[in-house]
Write a protein that holds these residues in place. Structure first.
Motif, PDB file in Angstrom:
ATOM      1  N   THR A   1      18.470  -4.511  -0.619  1.00 59.05           N
ATOM      2  CA  THR A   1      17.477  -3.555  -0.145  1.00 59.05           C
ATOM      3  C   THR A   1      17.892  -2.108  -0.404  1.00 59.05           C
ATOM      4  N   GLU A   2      19.149  -1.909  -0.810  1.00 58.89           N
ATOM      5  CA  GLU A   2      19.580  -0.544  -1.128  1.00 58.89           C
ATOM      6  C   GLU A   2      18.938  -0.019  -2.410  1.00 58.89           C
ATOM      7  N   GLU A   3      18.391  -0.925  -3.239  1.00 62.52           N
ATOM      8  CA  GLU A   3      17.678  -0.500  -4.451  1.00 62.52           C
ATOM      9  C   GLU A   3      16.403   0.259  -4.057  1.00 62.52           C
TER      10      GLU A   3
ATOM     11  N   LEU B   1      12.690  -4.890   2.945  1.00 65.74           N
ATOM     12  CA  LEU B   1      13.219  -6.097   3.567  1.00 65.74           C
ATOM     13  C   LEU B   1      12.221  -6.566   4.618  1.00 65.74           C
ATOM     14  N   ILE B   2      11.777  -7.804   4.501  1.00 62.88           N
ATOM     15  CA  ILE B   2      10.801  -8.329   5.451  1.00 62.88           C
ATOM     16  C   ILE B   2      11.561  -9.123   6.513  1.00 62.88           C
TER      17      ILE B   2
ATOM     18  N   ILE C   1      14.102 -14.188  -2.399  1.00 65.38           N
ATOM     19  CA  ILE C   1      14.324 -14.862  -1.125  1.00 65.38           C
ATOM     20  C   ILE C   1      15.780 -15.326  -1.109  1.00 65.38           C
ATOM     21  N   VAL C   2      16.542 -14.809  -0.157  1.00 69.01           N
ATOM     22  CA  VAL C   2      17.958 -15.153  -0.059  1.00 69.01           C
ATOM     23  C   VAL C   2      18.106 -16.239   1.008  1.00 69.01           C
TER      24      VAL C   2
ATOM     25  N   SER D   1       0.827  -1.211   0.000  1.00 65.17           N
ATOM     26  CA  SER D   1       0.000   0.000   0.000  1.00 65.17           C
ATOM     27  C   SER D   1       0.865   1.267   0.000  1.00 65.17           C
ATOM     28  N   GLN D   2       2.124   1.120   0.419  1.00 62.45           N
ATOM     29  CA  GLN D   2       3.059   2.256   0.406  1.00 62.45           C
ATOM     30  C   GLN D   2       3.793   2.378  -0.930  1.00 62.45           C
ATOM     31  N   GLY D   3       3.501   1.458  -1.858  1.00 62.20           N
ATOM     32  CA  GLY D   3       4.107   1.553  -3.179  1.00 62.20           C
ATOM     33  C   GLY D   3       5.391   0.757  -3.360  1.00 62.20           C
ATOM     34  N   VAL D   4       5.688  -0.130  -2.392  1.00 61.71           N
ATOM     35  CA  VAL D   4       6.886  -0.974  -2.541  1.00 61.71           C
ATOM     36  C   VAL D   4       6.706  -1.893  -3.748  1.00 61.71           C
ATOM     37  N   LYS D   5       7.802  -2.070  -4.521  1.00 63.54           N
ATOM     38  CA  LYS D   5       7.700  -2.827  -5.776  1.00 63.54           C
ATOM     39  C   LYS D   5       8.438  -4.168  -5.729  1.00 63.54           C
ATOM     40  N   HIS D   6       9.118  -4.429  -4.619  1.00 69.41           N
ATOM     41  CA  HIS D   6       9.934  -5.640  -4.575  1.00 69.41           C
ATOM     42  C   HIS D   6      10.187  -6.021  -3.119  1.00 69.41           C
TER      43      HIS D   6
END
Ligand SMILES: *Cc1c(COP(=O)(O)O)cnc(C)c1O
Length: 312
Positions: free
Chosen positions: A126-128, A133-134, A87-88, A56-61
């Motif tokens: 996550t720097e992109e 990051l969950i 998933i790492v 909902s905040q517009g995160v794309k990945h």
């Protein structure tokens, strides 16, 4: 703005009155069947809510470092929300878990020998821009999502005398205590179970604060957090929580007994919760009506459980 998805990504799970365990323990034993979530563990409650929030905040990945149930839940949530996920996982992740994560169409990246190395790589990703990051257990949204277990329980049963659950990083514990507070069940004690080789919550309770344990040595890999979340300790200071540990052998024996009685395979992380009930541990003595959170887990297969059982 992407299309929003407001209904929860987790399912409502049944509460089973376990006849045989109740007779054996001379108590009412109720099982909250989180093993029947679409991802086979409770993790989708907190992770689903967290992913919905970020969407909902517009995160794309979405990015997650976990070769277990958290990674699987992120992969599932991402697919439901039509958002890509990476998933790492460390090299130790089982083939079984890798396949399940890939079946959810997430990108699987294998980095490092241990979780810390996988996590370092996840942090770099996550720097992109527009990524999130969950975290598997240390986030207020995760606790809020897990709290829904108690909200649901309150619609399903009368107030129990105690709740038994497993502790890894303490997200489930934090969420359940939050739920007990919200629902006016703040006087229901929690019995927090770990295996001996992953007893970071037990160590934290003794020290009065989260401390880093030297190593993790248990078959209950989903309990393998070397340090619990601060919130788990502060929640436990405001609530009655009994911390106990069981052996790997007891946890695996409980998994096999449960498979035979209930026709359900769960991880040793969940066997840890079932173990004091199967063993009629004295910690349960004061309570007549006990709810066990059957946290589930997808990383285990039946033949591995049997192998361990016969080789301990
Ligand atoms: C994650 C997990 C746990 C531990 O939960 P925390 O929130 O890390 O304490 C226990 N059992 C299973 C099956 C899990 O996936």
């Amino acid at each position: 703005m992407t299309e929003q998805h407001f209904s929860p990504l987790h399912w409502q799970t049944p509460v089973i009155h376990h006849q045989r365990l109740s007779q054996q323990a001379q108590k009412q034993i109720l099982l909250k069947m989180e093993c029947w979530q679409p991802t086979a563990s409770f993790k989708i409650r907190g992770i689903g809510l967290t992913c919905q929030h970020y969407a909902s905040q517009g995160v794309k990945h979405f990015i997650c470092a976990s070769g277990g149930n958290a990674g699987y839940a992120v992969a599932y949530a991402a697919r439901q929300l039509k958002i890509p996920a990476t998933i790492v996982v460390p090299e130790t992740t089982t083939e079984h878990a890798r396949e399940l994560i890939e079946e959810q169409l997430a990108e699987l990246v294998v980095v490092g020998k241990v979780w810390d190395e996988a996590n370092q790589h996840a942090l770099q990703l996550t720097e992109e821009p527009d990524t999130a990051l969950i975290h598997p257990f240390d986030d207020p949204l995760i606790w809020q999502g897990h709290a829904s277990i108690v909200t649901e329980l309150k619609q399903q049963i009368e107030k129990p005398d105690a709740i038994v659950l497993s502790v890894g990083g303490g997200g489930l514990l934090s969420g359940v205590i939050k739920g007990l507070m919200i629902e006016g069940w703040e006087d229901v004690p929690v019995i927090a179970v770990e295996t001996e080789g992953a007893a970071s919550f037990n160590a934290a309770m003794k020290a009065g604060e989260p401390i880093m344990i030297d190593k993790i040595s248990t078959v209950a890999t989903s309990l393998g957090a070397r340090q619990v979340a601060k919130q788990a300790v502060s929640a436990a200071n405001e609530h009655t929580v009994h911390s106990i540990t069981v052996s790997d052998q007891q946890a695996v024996a409980a998994c096999l007994a449960f498979a035979n009685h209930q026709q359900v395979i769960v991880e040793p992380a969940c066997g840890a919760t079932l173990s004091p009930i199967y063993c009629v541990d004295e910690v349960l003595e004061p309570y007549d009506k006990v709810v066990a959170i059957v946290c589930g887990g997808m990383t285990m297969d039946f033949s591995t459980l049997c192998d361990w059982h016969y080789h301990f």
